[in-house]
Design an enzyme around this catalytic site. Sequence first.
Site, PDB file in Angstrom:
ATOM      1  N   GLU A   1     -53.250 149.667 -59.499  1.00 20.90           N
ATOM      2  CA  GLU A   1     -54.170 149.644 -58.350  1.00 20.90           C
ATOM      3  C   GLU A   1     -55.638 149.805 -58.729  1.00 20.90           C
ATOM      4  O   GLU A   1     -56.505 149.602 -57.895  1.00 20.90           O
ATOM      5  CB  GLU A   1     -53.754 150.669 -57.291  1.00 20.90           C
ATOM      6  N   ASN A   2     -55.925 150.144 -59.981  1.00 23.52           N
ATOM      7  CA  ASN A   2     -57.327 150.175 -60.380  1.00 23.52           C
ATOM      8  C   ASN A   2     -57.876 148.778 -60.648  1.00 23.52           C
ATOM      9  O   ASN A   2     -59.075 148.624 -60.903  1.00 23.52           O
ATOM     10  CB  ASN A   2     -57.532 151.065 -61.610  1.00 23.52           C
TER      11      ASN A   2
END
Lengths: 218, 232
Positions: free
Chosen positions: A47-48
């Site tokens: 998710e980064n």
Amino acid sequence: MALDKIGIAKRIAQELQNGWYVNLGIGIPTLVANYIPSGIEVEFQSENGVLGMGPFPFDGEEDADLINAGKQTITTLPGAAFFDSATSFAMIRGQHVQLTVLGAMEVSQNGDIANWKIPGKMVKGMGGAMDLVASADNIIVAMMHSNKAGESKLLINCSLPLTGVACVKKVVTELAVLSIIDGAFHLIERAPGVSVEEIIAKTEGRLIVPEFVPEMQL
Amino acid sequence: MNKVVDNVTDALIGIQDGMTIMLGGFGLCGIPENSIGELVRKGTKRLTCISNNAGVDGFGLGLLLETKQIKKMISSYVGENDEFERQMLSGELEVDLIPQGSLAERCRAGGAGIPAFYTPAGFGTEIAEGKEVRIYNGKPHILEEALTADFAIVKAWKGDTAGNLVYKAAARNFNPLMAMAGKITIAEVEELLPVGALDPNEIHTPGIFVQRIFQGKEFEKRIEQRTVRKRD
């Protein structure tokens, strides 16, 4: 014999289906990537801002600009893509990610999950967990059946602040695979050599046990 | 349009006590190291910092926490910083924890002129307390408001004198969103190039969102969790 963390990861890896995009949380979930069944092709989303994560880099080849959501150095595979955090959560909220695997401190019989805060003791923040559990259709929790004090983590109601409500569909612990349907845990499989009685004793929430409970095939 | 300033000191002119600033980065990846160092040197106080994380002890925003320059943090995850936890649990530091996707979208919305939006993230949890709820497609959503800042400070890999920016790998993260949401956006870059040197097809942040750009120096790029595998 109860499973170790690798056993839990191996069992969850059996849930992977061809063509899925998968988000793995920190801890046991990260290990799932090591046990993808042969013939299954999946792509891991972090998710980064990374799609197409590969294995950890070789010593000396780490890149400070290339990390996963656990802040570990990673590599990418051919076909990988980088994107900003809003695009990343568009993938998650928009249900373009087919499976989310994450850890938990508590799960309740209606699928509530708590994994971000112990009031007065530990406040690390929810990171992306609240977005993930609120939107994903298919959420598997990987955790130990009991906490360090020996208390069940599969509860009637969560006692800790919630991360999400009625969202967990399946739980894999060192003892069992359980699905959550209509306000109860349903025992699907038991770890090799683990008795149904032990699972019943260690599950506080409502547990439905079928007549025959197969052992996991690992 | 030339947006270049000579150094980090000139870049940060106008940042004053009590202001709200956004700082790009995820963990220690893609953080504006030069600017954080300059804020410590300047001693600007009572800052509200919007940043996904709060650095670690002794690096990143951890430096500004040590000097007690931060009054309030707006973040999604702060688990790697003992000084942060101490200040938060003792009540010295105000903390607003926000789901990561909501934080990103709130920055994007702030820069895009959208005052608020509905999201399912956090419904039924304590972060939904006091927030408006609406049902869409049979599912409850909570209203989250946009975020803006007096200054946004972002870190890019390459930038040109017109303020166009390109980020490297996972160092992109919150930077493009915060670049949009600052009243004044400052870009700290590893490589400052003449206008025209960047391919317009490859630009991540168009220069319209950037007011000041400068060449950063001596990037440490500390790795938080160095993880490697053995060669067979």
